[in-house]
Motif scaffolding. Structure first.
Motif, PDB file in Angstrom:
ATOM      1  N   VAL A 103       1.574  16.410  11.450  1.00  0.00           N
ATOM      2  CA  VAL A 103       1.732  15.425  10.376  1.00  0.00           C
ATOM      3  C   VAL A 103       0.379  14.847   9.988  1.00  0.00           C
ATOM      4  N   GLY A 104       0.061  14.921   8.696  1.00  0.00           N
ATOM      5  CA  GLY A 104      -1.103  14.239   8.162  1.00  0.00           C
ATOM      6  C   GLY A 104      -0.686  12.934   7.521  1.00  0.00           C
ATOM      7  N   VAL A 105      -1.399  11.863   7.824  1.00  0.00           N
ATOM      8  CA  VAL A 105      -1.110  10.530   7.292  1.00  0.00           C
ATOM      9  C   VAL A 105      -2.266  10.107   6.402  1.00  0.00           C
ATOM     10  N   ALA A 106      -1.953   9.685   5.171  1.00  0.00           N
ATOM     11  CA  ALA A 106      -2.984   9.161   4.274  1.00  0.00           C
ATOM     12  C   ALA A 106      -2.500   7.846   3.687  1.00  0.00           C
ATOM     13  N   ALA A 107      -3.188   6.752   4.047  1.00  0.00           N
ATOM     14  CA  ALA A 107      -2.942   5.445   3.430  1.00  0.00           C
ATOM     15  C   ALA A 107      -3.951   5.301   2.301  1.00  0.00           C
ATOM     16  N   TRP A 108      -3.466   5.171   1.072  1.00  0.00           N
ATOM     17  CA  TRP A 108      -4.310   5.338  -0.100  1.00  0.00           C
ATOM     18  C   TRP A 108      -5.027   4.051  -0.513  1.00  0.00           C
ATOM     19  N   GLU A 109      -6.271   4.211  -0.943  1.00  0.00           N
ATOM     20  CA  GLU A 109      -7.004   3.143  -1.627  1.00  0.00           C
ATOM     21  C   GLU A 109      -6.537   3.046  -3.067  1.00  0.00           C
ATOM     22  N   GLN A 154       0.835  -1.198   0.000  1.00  0.00           N
ATOM     23  CA  GLN A 154       0.000   0.000   0.000  1.00  0.00           C
ATOM     24  C   GLN A 154       0.875   1.256   0.000  1.00  0.00           C
ATOM     25  N   GLU A 155       0.458   2.274  -0.754  1.00  0.00           N
ATOM     26  CA  GLU A 155       1.175   3.542  -0.769  1.00  0.00           C
ATOM     27  C   GLU A 155       0.624   4.458   0.317  1.00  0.00           C
ATOM     28  N   VAL A 156       1.545   5.139   0.987  1.00  0.00           N
ATOM     29  CA  VAL A 156       1.206   5.992   2.122  1.00  0.00           C
ATOM     30  C   VAL A 156       1.921   7.326   1.951  1.00  0.00           C
ATOM     31  N   SER A 157       1.214   8.427   2.205  1.00  0.00           N
ATOM     32  CA  SER A 157       1.822   9.753   2.162  1.00  0.00           C
ATOM     33  C   SER A 157       1.833  10.377   3.553  1.00  0.00           C
ATOM     34  N   LEU A 158       2.943  11.039   3.870  1.00  0.00           N
ATOM     35  CA  LEU A 158       3.088  11.809   5.101  1.00  0.00           C
ATOM     36  C   LEU A 158       3.260  13.266   4.722  1.00  0.00           C
ATOM     37  N   LEU A 159       2.435  14.136   5.266  1.00  0.00           N
ATOM     38  CA  LEU A 159       2.447  15.564   4.947  1.00  0.00           C
ATOM     39  C   LEU A 159       2.708  16.332   6.234  1.00  0.00           C
ATOM     40  N   SER A 160       3.870  16.958   6.340  1.00  0.00           N
ATOM     41  CA  SER A 160       4.231  17.588   7.612  1.00  0.00           C
ATOM     42  C   SER A 160       4.481  19.081   7.453  1.00  0.00           C
ATOM     43  N   GLU A 161       4.208  19.784   8.529  1.00  0.00           N
ATOM     44  CA  GLU A 161       4.519  21.204   8.629  1.00  0.00           C
ATOM     45  C   GLU A 161       4.945  21.480  10.057  1.00  0.00           C
ATOM     46  N   GLY A 162       5.829  22.458  10.227  1.00  0.00           N
ATOM     47  CA  GLY A 162       6.288  22.798  11.569  1.00  0.00           C
ATOM     48  C   GLY A 162       7.775  23.084  11.599  1.00  0.00           C
ATOM     49  N   VAL A 163       8.235  23.555  12.736  1.00  0.00           N
ATOM     50  CA  VAL A 163       9.637  23.917  12.936  1.00  0.00           C
ATOM     51  C   VAL A 163      10.145  23.259  14.210  1.00  0.00           C
ATOM     52  N   ILE A 164      11.330  22.678  14.117  1.00  0.00           N
ATOM     53  CA  ILE A 164      12.010  22.105  15.278  1.00  0.00           C
ATOM     54  C   ILE A 164      13.248  22.947  15.544  1.00  0.00           C
TER      55      ILE A 164
END
Length: 367
Positions: free
Chosen positions: A142-148, A57-67
């Protein structure tokens, strides 16, 4: 000296999270499972996302922020340097950029962590107890989307309703990403990155590097005896150095180099300094890396920046002079390294004709 750190902003995690959740809902028919969570930089534990992924399965991680590593010195990183993931008890991987997409190699729960390279004990995600944690503030949303569907199809749909613009950013990253030359791979300890690729200059293949506010190491595995005849030779064209000041402090340790890795876990890097004298050597100033890495200045200054130059080093003599102690018996890898997270300047270089040789064997690392 010019200040070249790009403007970096801190986002409101609440608004980013709300935007991602809303866009996931609107694209729900393309998504098998999703979540949005906040990763605090001061938490060392792996976080279970609650999303179970399937092999393939393909999975996307979308992140924003500062460390923040140091507010005093304005040292900060984003998800491209600190967002790690693993599926079940599988091996760890780093996000290639602020956003990334991967194909799961096994079934299992998806876990995330916010850590810097060099703090891992092994590729299962255990932290090295001998490396003191670097103080960090801030965090990532972080947004996680496991794709159909295929990830690109899902991201296209998501981008149409994504006010955060992270889905569009990941689509652009996927479409612009280029492969490494044959035989090279990302060093697991540092993780994936898009700063290296195979390219062509003056009609012949080269290994190209373009690094801004990022870092990476790629490795070509070898197995060559280390003796008096062992040499590393290469040609490189440095187009821009990522530092204008000495690179031997933690807050200025941005550089471009080629390196050799030894069977005892040590590595020796040959780098082009902006100002340090030729043959200067020092242990890496980054916590965790000081145990294993030594730097030697083989080029310095701006005079030959922008032109092809050739270098050749006697590896054993360099090890004895810069590292010392009982020397290892074999060289097990050739690395290309680029760092620019501290001052966030741009570094660019191209490499070719990389050869590791001795009286008894020659390895044409290439390209």
């Amino acid at each position: 000296m010019t200040a070249a750190k790009p403007l970096t902003y801190e986002t409101d995690p609440t608004s980013i999270a709300a935007g991602l959740k809303s866009s996931f809902e609107k694209a729900s028919s393309a998504i098998d499972g999703s979540t949005v969570l906040n990763l605090a930089a001061d938490k060392e534990d792996w976080i279970d996302t609650g999303v179970f992924v399937r092999e393939g399965q393909e999975v996307s991680l979308l992140s924003e922020g500062v460390i923040w590593l140091s507010r005093e010195h304005d040292i900060q990183v984003k998800g491209n340097a600190a967002l790690w993931y693993r599926v079940g008890n599988g091996t760890i991987e780093k996000s290639a950029g602020r956003t990334t997409t991967f194909r799961a190699g096994r079934d299992g729960p998806l876990q995330l962590a916010c850590r810097l390279a060099g703090h891992w004990l092994d590729d299962t995600g255990r932290l090295d107890p001998d490396v003191p944690p670097m103080p960090m503030e801030g965090g990532l949303t972080v947004g996680v989307a496991a794709w159909e569907t295929a990830a690109e199809d899902g991201l296209e749909r998501l981008a149409g309703s994504d006010d955060t613009d992270l889905a569009r950013a990941e689509l652009e990253r996927l479409r612009s990403s280029r492969p490494l030359p044959k035989g090279w791979d990302h060093l697991w300890r540092v993780g994936r990155t898009d700063i290296f690729c195979e390219s062509v200059t003056e009609g012949r293949p080269v290994l190209a590097c373009n690094c801004t506010a990022d870092s990476g190491i790629i490795k070509y595995p070898v197995d060559v005896a280390l003796d008096r005849s062992t040499t590393l030779s290469w040609e490189w064209l440095v187009r821009a150095l990522p530092s204008e000041v000495p690179e031997n402090t933690l807050v200025t340790h941005d550089y471009l180099s080629i390196a050799v890795e030894f069977e005892n876990g040590q590595d020796l890097t040959y780098f082009w300094s902006s100002t340090l004298p030729l043959e200067t050597s020092f242990r890496c100033p980054i916590p965790g890396w000081e145990k294993r890495e030594t730097h030697i200045v083989v080029r310095t200054g701006q005079e030959q920046v922008g032109t092809w130059v050739a270098d050749r080093r006697a590896v054993l003599a360099d090890y004895e002079g810069a590292v010392g102690g009982e020397h290892p018996g074999r060289v097990v890898g050739v690395w290309i390294i680029a760092l620019s997270p501290f001052q966030r300047r741009n570094g660019q270089a191209e490499y070719r004709k990389i050869i590791l040789s001795s009286d008894t064997e020659t390895v044409e690392v290439g390209p």
